[in-house]
Design an enzyme around this catalytic site. Structure first.
Site, short mmCIF file in Angstrom:
data_model
loop_
_atom_site.label_atom_id
_atom_site.label_comp_id
_atom_site.label_asym_id
_atom_site.label_seq_id
_atom_site.Cartn_x
_atom_site.Cartn_y
_atom_site.Cartn_z
CG ASP A 30 -2.05 0.99 1.07
OD1 ASP A 30 -3.21 0.56 0.93
OD2 ASP A 30 -1.79 2.22 1.09
CG ASN A 96 -12.36 -0.77 3.66
OD1 ASN A 96 -12.81 -1.17 4.73
ND2 ASN A 96 -11.19 -0.16 3.57
N GLY A 102 -16.32 2.28 3.42
CA GLY A 102 -15.03 2.97 3.43
C GLY A 102 -14.16 2.69 2.23
CD GLN A 103 -14.60 -0.67 -2.96
OE1 GLN A 103 -15.74 -1.04 -2.67
NE2 GLN A 103 -13.92 -1.18 -3.97
CG HIS A 109 -8.48 -2.98 -2.51
ND1 HIS A 109 -9.39 -2.26 -3.26
CD2 HIS A 109 -8.35 -2.33 -1.35
CE1 HIS A 109 -9.78 -1.19 -2.58
NE2 HIS A 109 -9.17 -1.21 -1.40
CG LEU A 110 -7.56 -9.65 1.49
CD1 LEU A 110 -8.77 -9.57 2.40
CD2 LEU A 110 -7.25 -11.11 1.18
CG HIS A 111 -6.85 -3.05 2.99
ND1 HIS A 111 -6.06 -1.93 2.81
CD2 HIS A 111 -8.05 -2.76 2.45
CE1 HIS A 111 -6.77 -0.98 2.20
NE2 HIS A 111 -7.97 -1.46 1.96
P1 AMP Z 1 -9.82 1.28 0.28
O1 AMP Z 1 -10.19 2.42 1.21
O2 AMP Z 1 -10.11 -0.05 0.90
O3 AMP Z 1 -10.42 1.44 -1.09
O4 AMP Z 1 -8.25 1.33 0.17
C1 AMP Z 1 -7.56 1.81 -0.96
C2 AMP Z 1 -6.10 1.72 -0.63
O5 AMP Z 1 -5.37 1.84 -1.83
C3 AMP Z 1 -5.59 2.80 0.34
O6 AMP Z 1 -5.03 2.16 1.49
C4 AMP Z 1 -4.54 3.54 -0.49
O7 AMP Z 1 -3.44 3.95 0.28
C5 AMP Z 1 -4.16 2.50 -1.53
N1 AMP Z 1 -3.64 3.02 -2.79
C6 AMP Z 1 -4.19 3.97 -3.59
N2 AMP Z 1 -3.44 4.16 -4.67
C7 AMP Z 1 -2.39 3.30 -4.60
C8 AMP Z 1 -1.26 3.03 -5.41
N3 AMP Z 1 -1.05 3.68 -6.57
N4 AMP Z 1 -0.38 2.08 -5.01
C9 AMP Z 1 -0.58 1.42 -3.84
N5 AMP Z 1 -1.63 1.63 -3.02
C10 AMP Z 1 -2.53 2.58 -3.38
#
Ligand code: AMP
Ligand code: ZN
Length: 124
Positions: A30, A96, A102-103, A109-111
């Site tokens: 991330d 999310n 909170g997406q 994507h899976l954190h």
């Molecule tokens: P979400 O809130 O679950 O949609 O999380 C999106 C995540 O994507 C956030 O933690 C961002 O920091 C991450 N993110 C956004 N752009 C990039 C990128 N270019 N490379 C890596 N992570 C990213």
């Protein structure tokens, strides 16, 4: 999906710190880590949210889930259970979904979060 940032990472049109790749999934760090280890695991196919995933995509969803503990272990966050049955280590997984979930990026994507706690902005 031309305007999807994660599709652009899949296509290598924008850089990312990739930690795993196969035919179906990609994992990268991330860009704004909320924990000492913060990985994002994505299907290569564009799926906007978990609610848009179809029955034909359960295999790739399963791959993401199975990959999470492997990558967590590679980054020092395995769960181990000692001889006394006491668990150690660990990581957190999160998906999310939608604005109320909170997406922010609309490519599923899976954190995976891990490392010494406490972590910024994450409960427990
Ligand atoms: P979400 O809130 O679950 O949609 O999380 C999106 C995540 O994507 C956030 O933690 C961002 O920091 C991450 N993110 C956004 N752009 C990039 C990128 N270019 N490379 C890596 N992570 C990213
Ligand atoms: Zn996409």
């Amino acid at each position: 999906m031309p305007d999807c940032i994660f599709c652009k990472i899949v296509a290598k049109q924008i850089p990312a710190s990739i930690v795993y790749e196969d035919d179906d999934v990609l994992a990268f760090k991330d860009i704004h880590p909320a924990a000492p280890v913060h990985l994002l695991l994505i299907p290569k196919v564009h799926i906007a949210t978990l609610s848009q995933a179809t029955a034909s995509q359960v295999d790739v969803l399963g791959k993401l889930l199975a990959l999470a503990p492997k990558l967590a272990a590679e980054h020092g966050c395995a769960v181990t259970i000692d001889e006394a049955g006491v668990p150690h280590g660990g990581f957190k997984t999160l998906i999310n979904s939608g604005p109320d979930g909170g997406q922010e990026v609309y490519h599923l994507h899976l954190h995976v979060y891990g490392g010494p706690k406490p972590w910024r902005g994450l409960a427990s």
